[in-house]
Design a protein around this motif. Structure first.
Motif, PDB file in Angstrom:
ATOM      1  N   GLY A 410       0.817  -1.213   0.000  1.00 42.88           N
ATOM      2  CA  GLY A 410       0.000   0.000   0.000  1.00 42.88           C
ATOM      3  C   GLY A 410       0.848   1.257   0.000  1.00 42.88           C
ATOM      4  O   GLY A 410       0.520   2.248  -0.675  1.00 42.88           O
ATOM      5  N   ALA A 413       2.100   1.710  -3.411  1.00 41.21           N
ATOM      6  CA  ALA A 413       1.029   2.132  -4.321  1.00 41.21           C
ATOM      7  C   ALA A 413       0.805   3.641  -4.280  1.00 41.21           C
ATOM      8  O   ALA A 413       0.275   4.214  -5.239  1.00 41.21           O
ATOM      9  CB  ALA A 413      -0.266   1.397  -3.982  1.00 41.21           C
ATOM     10  N   HIS A 414       1.201   4.299  -3.190  1.00 38.63           N
ATOM     11  CA  HIS A 414       1.009   5.743  -3.078  1.00 38.63           C
ATOM     12  C   HIS A 414       2.078   6.539  -3.823  1.00 38.63           C
ATOM     13  O   HIS A 414       1.980   7.764  -3.911  1.00 38.63           O
ATOM     14  CB  HIS A 414       1.014   6.165  -1.599  1.00 38.63           C
ATOM     15  CG  HIS A 414      -0.273   5.856  -0.891  1.00 38.63           C
ATOM     16  ND1 HIS A 414      -0.488   4.671  -0.216  1.00 38.63           N
ATOM     17  CD2 HIS A 414      -1.424   6.565  -0.769  1.00 38.63           C
ATOM     18  CE1 HIS A 414      -1.701   4.663   0.301  1.00 38.63           C
ATOM     19  NE2 HIS A 414      -2.297   5.798  -0.025  1.00 38.63           N
ATOM     20  N   LYS A 418       4.712   3.795 -10.627  1.00 35.45           N
ATOM     21  CA  LYS A 418       4.158   2.486 -10.263  1.00 35.45           C
ATOM     22  C   LYS A 418       5.133   1.331 -10.488  1.00 35.45           C
ATOM     23  O   LYS A 418       4.809   0.186 -10.162  1.00 35.45           O
ATOM     24  CB  LYS A 418       2.869   2.225 -11.042  1.00 35.45           C
ATOM     25  CG  LYS A 418       1.765   3.250 -10.769  1.00 35.45           C
ATOM     26  CD  LYS A 418       1.442   3.372  -9.283  1.00 35.45           C
ATOM     27  CE  LYS A 418       0.382   4.439  -9.024  1.00 35.45           C
ATOM     28  NZ  LYS A 418       0.166   4.651  -7.571  1.00 35.45           N
ATOM     29  N   ASP A 527      -7.727   2.597   4.075  1.00 34.17           N
ATOM     30  CA  ASP A 527      -8.602   2.339   2.940  1.00 34.17           C
ATOM     31  C   ASP A 527      -8.158   1.061   2.232  1.00 34.17           C
ATOM     32  O   ASP A 527      -6.971   0.886   1.921  1.00 34.17           O
ATOM     33  CB  ASP A 527      -8.566   3.514   1.959  1.00 34.17           C
ATOM     34  CG  ASP A 527      -9.115   4.790   2.576  1.00 34.17           C
ATOM     35  OD1 ASP A 527      -9.987   4.675   3.461  1.00 34.17           O
ATOM     36  OD2 ASP A 527      -8.660   5.887   2.198  1.00 34.17           O
ATOM     37  N   ASP A 529      -7.691  -1.002  -0.808  1.00 32.81           N
ATOM     38  CA  ASP A 529      -7.632  -0.924  -2.265  1.00 32.81           C
ATOM     39  C   ASP A 529      -7.896  -2.329  -2.799  1.00 32.81           C
ATOM     40  O   ASP A 529      -7.007  -3.197  -2.761  1.00 32.81           O
ATOM     41  CB  ASP A 529      -6.265  -0.405  -2.702  1.00 32.81           C
ATOM     42  CG  ASP A 529      -6.201  -0.137  -4.198  1.00 32.81           C
ATOM     43  OD1 ASP A 529      -6.965  -0.772  -4.948  1.00 32.81           O
ATOM     44  OD2 ASP A 529      -5.388   0.708  -4.618  1.00 32.81           O
ATOM     45  N   LEU A 532      -5.519  -3.657  -5.459  1.00 32.44           N
ATOM     46  CA  LEU A 532      -4.202  -3.991  -4.914  1.00 32.44           C
ATOM     47  C   LEU A 532      -4.263  -5.285  -4.111  1.00 32.44           C
ATOM     48  O   LEU A 532      -3.369  -6.130  -4.204  1.00 32.44           O
ATOM     49  CB  LEU A 532      -3.690  -2.844  -4.039  1.00 32.44           C
ATOM     50  CG  LEU A 532      -2.340  -3.074  -3.354  1.00 32.44           C
ATOM     51  CD1 LEU A 532      -1.245  -3.312  -4.379  1.00 32.44           C
ATOM     52  CD2 LEU A 532      -1.987  -1.885  -2.460  1.00 32.44           C
TER      53      LEU A 532
END
Length: 654
Positions: A410, A413-414, A418, A527, A529, A532
């Protein structure tokens, strides 16, 4: 009576150090007495760590005990203890893993002639790690850091009669020193330009931009050099797999939550400094960590030594933790993702190594293909617990690794780019593959083992040592004297740590909210995802599925899909040729250039200068000896000449 918290800190550090000194000086010949001293000195810090963990939960401000150790002009170097959520959690991890390893070693090392020395070294190691965790200043931490290096050298080379063990100990000591040079230079930078090495002050100044940006960037990168050495990050990872020459409990101690995790802990300890270092430094750290993850995962896919597989998995997971911390720094997040993965990894990685120790202790070989052929799956407790640990390592729900790995992914992913997330997912796939390659081989033995496995068994039956199955010679961990002749049940002192660690592997993931509140002061809802989550679980299940096709199903050929790419497989078998590179670097650069010219300078300049002074003294003495003729008149004549010369010089000077 004094402050109980301060007394607890002192006891945590002093007791293991005293145990080391007492055993090495007085009791090393008396095994049971040495064991009792070491266990007492490890049990008390473990109890103290749990008391601190629960009593000091919810700290708003850190508890600091320190005094100025070294003072020079405006520079102050402190000595003392720092207790905050970051150090308290690591204190529990280190104290508990150290205690479990000591209990386990009672069964594993029983009968070894160096039993007392082994427990003395374990006590020194525990003292050094505990001191790292609660140090209030970076110089104090650095001293403990080097003591950990010394203790690891003693433990890795414990069976020094074996040439490979003594070489592995030296390799670990020397390679980690490369990184520690950078770490020390970083401390010098902070001392010269910031004026102190107090950890709390450095973190506060980093958050408040109290240091120039160039100092933050340079210090973070230099300190990360120490992390690269201790936590085996590329290209200084080459020492860690060789560290398997030590006893298996030592491998569990090094690879779970202690020595190798010290580097990641240092990043977490100085997370405000690293977060403020800027995108350049953090991107470099992220790139090195990612290379480490992929490199070690691919090597783990082809190793046949069970300890080597888990060693490379340690290297890959350390890279994963560093990726989480660097990504959080880049994205403005917190240290929780990387630190939580360190916490869960401590439990399941110690479990993997201690299970490996049971199999090695029972069968007298490190080759898991041979263990499978000889009935490894019939050891029910280690087989069940190693499967639990492998599921956690692969990131399968509901085991601890699933929760922490999702947090790290995660954090990746931020990031805007990518590619880091894609490489993280690739690492998750490879991790699941190499972990279950071991599990499926152990669970589903072949009625007729392949020729290379049978050859290994025949060699062992004849009293020799096996050589793996084409992946290079792997030394058997049989130096403790138990060998493969012992086929009794698993002793309870070895089973108990397995069950305790399996329990923590099962529950730690569900403690995520509590641990986040403990570390960060509040538990924030994350949150989910869904894409993901599906990708991460899909990669893990995909890795397990491919491993099943290659190693688990009845018709599997036990070759692996890499056999279709022989060049790539050989590249991984040769460990990306990193050992070859370091050998070339040593022979060509260190020995061929530096050693050669230093030797020339020593012999021609240093020795030559000393010889020239000596020869000049002898020559001048011989010349002056002509003045002494034993003729009184001639001596008086020379004296008059000298006095006349001095008089003329003085007169001309006026």
């Amino acid at each position: 009576m004094g402050d109980p918290i301060l007394l607890g800190c002192l006891a945590t550090v002093i007791l293991p150090l005293a145990a080391f000194a007492i055993i090495m000086i007085f009791t090393w010949r008396h095994h049971k007495l040495s064991l009792a001293i070491s266990l007492i000195a490890s049990t008390i810090p473990m109890i103290i760590s749990w008391i601190f963990f629960f009593k000091l939960a919810g700290l708003k401000q850190p508890i600091i005990y320190q005094f100025d150790w070294l003072i020079s002009d405006q520079v102050k170097v402190p000595f003392g203890f720092l207790l905050d959520p970051t150090s308290l959690l690591m204190l529990v991890i280190v104290a508990n893993i150290s205690w479990l390893v000591q209990v386990y070693s009672v069964g594993y090392m029983g009968g070894d002639p160096g039993f007392g020395r082994y427990y003395a070294d374990l006590s020194l190691f525990a003292m050094s790690m505990l001191s790292i965790v609660i140090s209030s200043g970076l110089l104090q931490l650095y001293i403990s850091w080097e003591l950990v290096g010394l203790a690891s050298y003693l433990l890795i080379g414990f069976w020094y009669e074996k040439f490979s063990a003594s070489e592995a100990g030296k390799k670990a000591f020397v390679v980690t020193r490369f990184g520690d040079i950078g770490f020390f230079i970083g401390l010098v930078f902070l001392t010269l330009y910031f004026g102190g090495l107090d950890i709390h002050s450095i973190n506060t100044a980093a958050v408040g931009k109290g240091m120039p940006q160039w100092l933050l960037t340079a210090s973070a990168l230099l300190i990360f050099c120490g992390v690269m050495g201790k936590s085996a990050q590329f290209p200084l990872h080459v020492w860690l797999p060789d560290a398997m020459e030590g006893p298996t409990p030592v491998s569990a101690l090094l690879h779970s939550a202690t020595m190798v995790a010290a580097g990641v802990y240092l990043m977490a300890r100085l997370f405000p400094l690293f977060a403020a270092a800027g995108p350049t430094a953090l991107t470099i750290i992220l790139a090195i960590s990612t290379i480490t993850l992929i490199l070690s995962s691919t090597i783990g896919m082809v190793a046949s030594d069970i300890k080597q597989v888990w060693a490379y998995s340690t290297v890959s997971q350390l890279g994963f933790m560093s990726m989480g911390l660097a990504a959080a720094g880049l994205a403005g997040g917190t240290l929780f993702a990387g630190y939580f993965h360190l916490t869960t990894h401590a439990a399941f990685k110690a479990l993997l190594f201690l299970c490996a120790g049971v199999f090695i202790h029972h069968f007298g070989t490190n080759d898991f293909f041979v263990m499978s052929a000889q009935g490894g799956r019939k050891l029910y407790i280690p087989m069940a617990t190693v499967t639990i640990a492998a599921l956690a390592l692969a990131g399968i729900f509901p085991f601890a690794g699933f929760f922490s790995k999702e947090l790290v992914l995660g954090a990746l992913a931020h990031l805007p780019n990518k590619i880091w997330l894609v490489l993280g997912l690739l690492g998750a796939f490879l991790t699941a593959y190499y972990a279950f390659r071991v599990i499926f081989v152990m669970l589903f033995p072949r009625p007729q083992p392949p020729d290379w496995v049978q050859a290994q068994i025949d060699v062992m039956a004849s009293g020799g040592h096996g050589h793996g199955h084409g992946h290079g010679h792997e030394e058997e961990d049989t130096g403790h004297g138990h060998g493969h002749e012992e086929h009794h049940g698993v002793p309870w002192v070895m089973s108990l740590p397995l069950l305790v660690l399996a329990f923590f592997t099962l529950i730690l993931g569900f403690c995520q909210g509590y641990l986040e509140k403990f570390l960060m002061g509040a538990s924030h809802p994350h949150d989910v995802d869904l894409m993901l989550l599906v990708a991460a679980v899909g990669c893990a299940l995909g890795g397990i599925g491919v491993a099943w096709l290659d190693w688990g199903r009845p018709t599997a050929k036990w070759q692996g899909f890499l056999r279709q790419f022989p060049v790539l497989e050989n590249f991984f078998i040769q460990k990306w040729y990193m050992d070859h590179f370091w050998r070339w670097f040593l022979n060509t650069i260190i020995y061929g250039i530096f050693s050669k010219w230093f030797t020339y300078n020593d012999r021609r300049v240093v020795d030559g200068g000393v010889d020239a002074v000596a020869l000049g003294t002898i020559g001048s003495g011989r010349l002056l000896s002509f003045i002494q003729t034993a003729f009184l008149q001639l001596n008086i004549f020379f004296m008059v000449l000298v006095l006349a010369g001095i008089g003329i010089y003085l007169l001309m000077g006026r």
